[in-house]
Scaffold this active site. Structure first.
Site, short mmCIF file in Angstrom:
data_model
loop_
_atom_site.label_atom_id
_atom_site.label_comp_id
_atom_site.label_asym_id
_atom_site.label_seq_id
_atom_site.Cartn_x
_atom_site.Cartn_y
_atom_site.Cartn_z
N GLU A 280 33.04 49.07 30.68
CA GLU A 280 33.69 47.81 31.06
C GLU A 280 33.53 47.68 32.56
OE1 GLU A 280 34.66 45.54 29.09
OE2 GLU A 280 34.70 46.64 27.19
N CYS A 314 39.30 42.99 37.73
CA CYS A 314 37.93 42.57 37.41
C CYS A 314 37.92 41.19 36.80
CB CYS A 314 37.25 43.58 36.48
SG CYS A 314 38.21 44.03 35.04
#
Length: 519
Positions: A280, A314
């Site tokens: 990720e 993020c």
């Protein structure tokens, strides 16, 4: 966790007095933990101590972290393998109560764990409480997924009356987890929970900044009754992470971090045969605002996604494309909202934006603002480094909005991980979608629009794994397990399946077809 205390990343206000009283009691507990020395359990030769200090006040020592030795890495993997054999052989029905007990103890300790997180990585109290509760919810949700799917065992069709076949998903073995600083509980607990509920054992390597929170997660899991050896923790920096990735005893791996780091892990995680690796990675997340949008709602949602966790998500919003017809009005409204964000000590109730994580992040911010000015941009709001100013001894910067840059400027493409966004006018939704998709990343995206046709086109064409429409609680941020599965497309993720979603636990298992002939 009782309902008045429930906090998610979409919580807009924190006006519950009991919540604050409980959190502030947790601060006292967390402060009593400060200064601990942390090393891998049983490590006879750990590295020299590295001081982890609070980004809000570097004079506060959070912990002294000693990196795991190569021998400790080997020992942790072997211990996890030994413990994992019994765990994998345990019926899933018997694994779930243990993991649900872990979730309950995390929730029970939410206030002190969140307070420690605030001190160690600088998250405000709502963000920190959300992080801790998300960790607990991951355990609950993945247990529910296994239960609802009958342990992922299914009877298949038969070719004859004497033959029966079933499909069974079974664990891989030892699963490595490399977690980041920005969600030190949730992004350690999430993949660990999925791995454990699937029947794997886990070796966790947390970010150095965030080690103390990860250590408390580890302790909590053991105290809740997780079998001895099943969960291992390896403190340290990149060298320890590289040793974990290189260890042939790791059967599967989850990495959460930057795009560059994730690509390097994927390249390095090789062996005699392919092993699953879930990465990720980062994001450069756009919000699109059309002429039909509610601009006040857009300003609120974008601001929360710029400044939440000091831009160190993020999923943070860092690009805004707005219809030229309402560009000036949105810039004015958004600039006012960004300038009103309360920056300060994250332990204080009124603070929304705490510090960035370290001096390097401050310099990235400073460099980006200087670049914007040199390139002809306008700093609409913020732009100042507050570090060293009165009341800001740590790594503080102002949430910042910049306009007037061409859309091919580097600030529209480079992930900065600071609370800074750029805004630009577009002539149409088609242009906005083209620019939004013109990136290696594909994590989150947001839209504010008043026309159903615009919403439909956005949902059909945007290239991102997590999308939000007309969401003032967060234009691009705020996913929650079981509500918004969180995972990236393109360079933001490697699996195509999202954490906290319907298809995630299966990534930690492999299918076996079992045919038995009788008579």
């Amino acid at each position: 966790m009782s309902e008045p205390y429930k906090v998610t990343y979409a919580t807009l206000t924190a006006d519950n007095e009991d919540l604050h009283t409980a959190y502030e009691a947790g601060v006292d507990v967390a402060k009593s933990w400060l200064g601990a020395e942390i090393s891998a359990p049983g490590d006879p030769d750990p590295g020299d101590p590295v001081d982890v200090v609070s980004p809000a006040d570097p004079s506060v020592l959070v912990a002294r972290v000693r990196a795991a030795s190569p021998g400790a890495v080997e020992a942790a993997v072997e211990a996890a393998r030994t413990a994992g054999r019994d765990w994998a052989a345990t019926p899933w029905q018997d694994r779930l109560p243990v993991l649900r007990a872990v979730a309950d103890l995390i929730s029970e300790r939410a206030n002190e764990l969140a307070a420690l997180m605030t001190i160690e990585v600088g998250k405000n109290r709502l963000e920190a409480l959300g992080d801790v509760e998300e960790a607990a919810v991951f355990f609950r949700y993945y247990c529910d997924q296994v239960e609802k799917n009958g342990g992922f065992e299914a009877k298949m069709e038969q070719l004859s009356d004497t033959e029966t076949t079933r499909s069974v998903l079974r664990p891989h073995g030892v699963w490595g987890v490399i977690s980041p600083f920005n969600f030190p509980m949730a992004l350690a607990a999430g993949p660990a929970a999925a791995a454990l509920v699937a029947g794997n054992s886990v070796v966790l390597k947390p970010s150095v900044q965030g080690t103390h929170v990860a250590w408390k997660l580890y302790e909590t899991m053991l105290e809740a009754g997780l079998p001895e050896g099943l969960m291992q923790i390896l403190p340290g920096g990149d060298d320890v992470g590289k040793a974990l990735v290189a260890n042939p005893g790791i059967d599967g791996l989850t990495f959460t971090g930057s795009y560059t780091g994730g690509r390097a892990v994927m390249d390095a995680f090789r062996g005699d045969y392919p092993r699953p690796v879930i990465t990720e990675m980062g994001g450069k997340n756009p919000t699109i605002v059309t002429a039909s949008a509610d601009l006040d709602a857009a300003a609120k949602g974008i601001t929360r996604s710029i400044a939440g966790a000091s831009g160190q998500k993020c999923s943070a919003c860092s690009r805004v494309y707005v219809d030229a017809a309402v560009h000036d009005e949105l810039v004015q409204t958004l600039g006012k909202a960004v300038s009103e964000v309360v920056v300060g000590d994250p332990l204080e109730r009124a603070t929304f934006c705490g510090p960035v994580i370290d001096a390097e992040a401050v310099e990235r911010f400073r460099s980006a603002v200087e670049h914007a000015r040199e390139a002809g941009g306008t700093v609409v709001a913020g732009g100042e480094v507050l570090q060293g100013a009165e009341g800001h001894p740590g790594y503080f910067v102002q949430p910042t909005l910049i306009s007037g840059l061409p859309t091919d400027d580097e600030l529209f493409s480079t992930e900065l991980f600071v609370p800074l966004a750029v805004v630009a006018p577009v002539d149409s939704l088609d242009e906005a979608l083209e620019r939004a998709n013109d990136t290696v990343f594909g994590l989150t995206a947001g839209l504010f629009a008043g026309e159903q046709d615009e919403i439909d086109r956005f949902l059909a064409q945007i290239e991102a794994g997590v999308v939000y429409v007309n969401r003032p609680a967060g234009a691009t941020t705020g996913a929650w397990p079981g509500v918004q599965p969180f995972g990236g497309w393109k360079g933001s993720g490697s699996s195509g399946k999202a954490g906290g979603g319907l298809h995630y636990v299966q990534l930690f298992m492999r299918e076996q077809s079992q045919t038995v002939v009788t008579g």
